[in-house]
Design an enzyme around this catalytic site. Structure first.
Site, PDB file in Angstrom:
ATOM      1  CG  HIS A   1      -2.171   0.847   1.021  1.00 36.99           C
ATOM      2  ND1 HIS A   1      -3.462   0.386   1.153  1.00 36.99           N
ATOM      3  CD2 HIS A   1      -2.292   2.169   0.712  1.00 36.99           C
ATOM      4  CE1 HIS A   1      -4.325   1.373   0.958  1.00 36.99           C
ATOM      5  NE2 HIS A   1      -3.645   2.474   0.685  1.00 36.99           N
TER       6      HIS A   1
ATOM      7  CD  GLU B   1      -6.743   3.468  -4.624  1.00 32.42           C
ATOM      8  OE1 GLU B   1      -6.060   4.493  -4.792  1.00 32.42           O
ATOM      9  OE2 GLU B   1      -7.881   3.494  -4.128  1.00 32.42           O
TER      10      GLU B   1
ATOM     11  CE1 TYR C   1     -12.456   6.627  -0.450  1.00 34.51           C
ATOM     12  CE2 TYR C   1     -11.227   5.509  -2.172  1.00 34.51           C
ATOM     13  CZ  TYR C   1     -11.480   5.728  -0.831  1.00 34.51           C
ATOM     14  OH  TYR C   1     -10.777   5.056   0.127  1.00 34.51           O
TER      15      TYR C   1
HETATM   16  C1  FCB Z   1      -7.263   5.726  -1.792  1.00 31.15           C
HETATM   17  C2  FCB Z   1      -6.127   5.091  -1.016  1.00 31.15           C
HETATM   18  C3  FCB Z   1      -6.285   5.173   0.457  1.00 31.15           C
HETATM   19  C4  FCB Z   1      -6.929   6.460   0.918  1.00 31.15           C
HETATM   20  C5  FCB Z   1      -8.143   6.813   0.105  1.00 31.15           C
HETATM   21  C6  FCB Z   1      -8.833   8.086   0.508  1.00 31.15           C
HETATM   22  O1  FCB Z   1      -6.806   6.134  -3.031  1.00 31.15           O
HETATM   23  O2  FCB Z   1      -6.000   3.735  -1.362  1.00 31.15           O
HETATM   24  O3  FCB Z   1      -5.032   4.924   1.053  1.00 31.15           O
HETATM   25  O4  FCB Z   1      -6.016   7.490   1.024  1.00 31.15           O
HETATM   26  O5  FCB Z   1      -7.812   6.873  -1.250  1.00 31.15           O
END
Ligand code: FCB
Length: 484
Positions: A123, A168, A313
């Site tokens: 991560h 990601e 998101y």
């Molecule tokens: C994502 C990340 C995570 C966090 C969220 C808001 O892109 O994986 O670590 O910061 O956004």
């Protein structure tokens, strides 16, 4: 309340990431991650000149974290291992005993109270020693990643049965290698970002195949990957060019990763390949800036996941760009050829990129499942979803966000038949939010960063989430903002 409920086999959890919560940046034998090193040298990187040195101090306060997870009633915890905490210089010549013990204890304490950890290997906190070798632009780093994964499987594979290799890759490569919005801030538009993409995909596949061969026969766990995607909404759905722009965006951001792994082809989508090749030629290059996979690599990548981790998101509005490159060099932005327009945003304090548009979630889930037939047999897990504000505990907007986004998940399951089997809220508690530092808060629990104890307090959204998890339904009236 919504008429639909979450099926019995649907799992609920919360997500965190090591660098964002642990702190203890130089304790317990930990080596430096590239985020430590970069933020110490460049304090102006975050608006509050902050870093991850202490963060929410979860390195010391993990027992409290576990109690908080228990109070939510969720049975799964998605977290990550800090690579430099386990391997201080990034190599398996030197495994930190204390680092190894820390995660062992944490996993065992979680399991004691019936919470299953789902563990991410990468991560974003690469050991500085490896970033100094060029990070993901250097294929040698793939060997180190494979070594690290093997150490983790050896140490914990007896009790950890669900792993994700990467979090990601798109955000990491685009913002960190293409731009300077994330560390390592390379600003290597159109070159570094594609090398990062390519070698991350190969690293993922190598670790998946290594687990399959060396560990799966007796550890019997699952390995997947977490990809992120915003939904792309055409500015005008009746305009062919806007629809094309939205598709181009999804191809360049999501499918560039998803297609090699989850399609029958095992390679970049034709659209991506052609677009980058053409843009490379147009820019006067005689060869593509996007590397090619060998036949052997294609075989390794194709189908290299036991589940599809999806982070979601927000939604962006798309129309064709004038093709004016943002920078005077080829880049993923430029190659995408679309203009991102965020005017769905309502005026609310929070990160600019995070527009609240719940229907985009259902559309994205359908897009993912429709494009990747493999997902009829392996599940989609929503590994992150959430919203940021300034951190008040009476967080009515977050309550509404979770209700509305989860409602879209219910519609995707019950009305569209999407094979989504789990949901992890981002995030357990307020944390270090990368380039936003501590200015925006995503937590279900508030963290008082000014207090030496890093006191945690539940927000209304924690109470609301616990109710959803307990009843397996969404009650839109459970928590209502006061009428003013
Ligand atoms: C994502 C990340 C995570 C966090 C969220 C808001 O892109 O994986 O670590 O910061 O956004």
């Amino acid at each position: 309340a919504s008429n639909y409920s979450f099926p019995d086999d649907f799992i609920f959890g919360v997500s965190t990431a090591a660098f964002q919560i642990e702190g203890a940046w130089n304790e317990g034998g930990k080596g430096e991650s590239m985020w430590d090193t970069y933020l110490h040298k460049n304090p102006q990187f975050t608006p509050d000149r902050s870093n991850g040195d202490v963060a929410a101090d979860s390195y010391h306060k993990y027992m409290e974290d576990i109690q908080m997870i228990q109070k939510l009633g969720v049975k799964y915890y998605r977290m990550s291992i800090s690579w430099p905490r386990l391997l201080p210089n990034g190599t398996d010549n030197n495994i930190s005993r204390e680092g190894a013990m820390y995660y062992r204890t944490l996993f065992e304490e979680l399991l004691k109270v019936n919470i299953t950890p789902i563990v991410t290997l990468f991560h974003w906190d690469m050991p500085t020693a490896l970033m100094d070798l060029g990070g993901w632009t250097n294929p040698k780093v793939m060997d180190y990643f494979e070594d690290y994964a093997r150490v983790a499987f050896n140490l914990y594979g007896d009790i950890i049965k669900t792993w994700t290799t990467l979090n990601e890759p798109h955000q990491h490569c685009y913002n960190g290698y293409g731009l300077d919005y994330f560390v390592p801030a390379l600003m290597s538009h159109g070159v570094g970002e594609y090398l990062c993409t390519h070698y991350l995909l190969l690293s993922h596949a190598r670790v998946y195949r290594m687990y399959e061969k060396e560990f799966r026969p007796y550890q019997k766990g699952k390995v997947g990957i977490t990809l992120d995607a915003f939904w792309a909404k055409p500015r005008d759905a009746n305009k062919a060019e806007d629809v094309l722009a939205a598709n181009a965006y999804l191809h360049m951001h999501l499918d560039i990763y998803a297609h090699p792994i989850f399609s029958d082809v095992g390679d970049y989508p034709t659209f991506v390949r052609e677009r980058v090749n053409n843009m490379s030629l147009e820019q006067g290059f005689s060869r593509s800036r996007l590397p090619y996979f060998t036949d052997e690599e294609i075989l390794a990548i194709k189908g290299s996941a036991d589940f599809f981790g999806l982070n979601h998101y927000t939604t962006f509005i798309m129309s064709p760009s004038s093709m004016e490159p943002k920078w005077n060099v080829p880049s993923l932005d430029h190659d995408t050829g679309v203009k991102v327009d965020q005017n769905l945003t309502w005026p609310r304090p929070g990160p600019e990129w995070l527009t609240v548009y719940p229907p985009g979630f259902r559309q994205l889930l359908n897009y993912v499942q429709d494009n990747y037939r493999m997902l009829r047999d392996i599940p989609i897990l929503i590994t992150e979803n959430g919203m940021a504000d300034l951190g008040q505990t009476e967080d009515y907007e977050r309550v509404a966000y979770f209700n509305d986004y989860l409602h879209q998940v219910l519609l995707a399951i019950h009305e569209d038949g999407v094979n989504v089997k789990g949901y992890f809220a981002w995030t357990l508690m307020d944390d270090f939010e990368w380039s936003d530092g501590y200015t925006f808060k995503f937590g279900l629990y508030k963290v008082d960063f000014d207090s030496p104890e890093k006191t945690r307090t539940p927000k209304l959204s924690a109470k609301n989430y616990a109710n959803i998890v307990r009843t397996r339904r969404i009650d839109f009236n459970y928590i209502k903002p006061p009428i003013i």
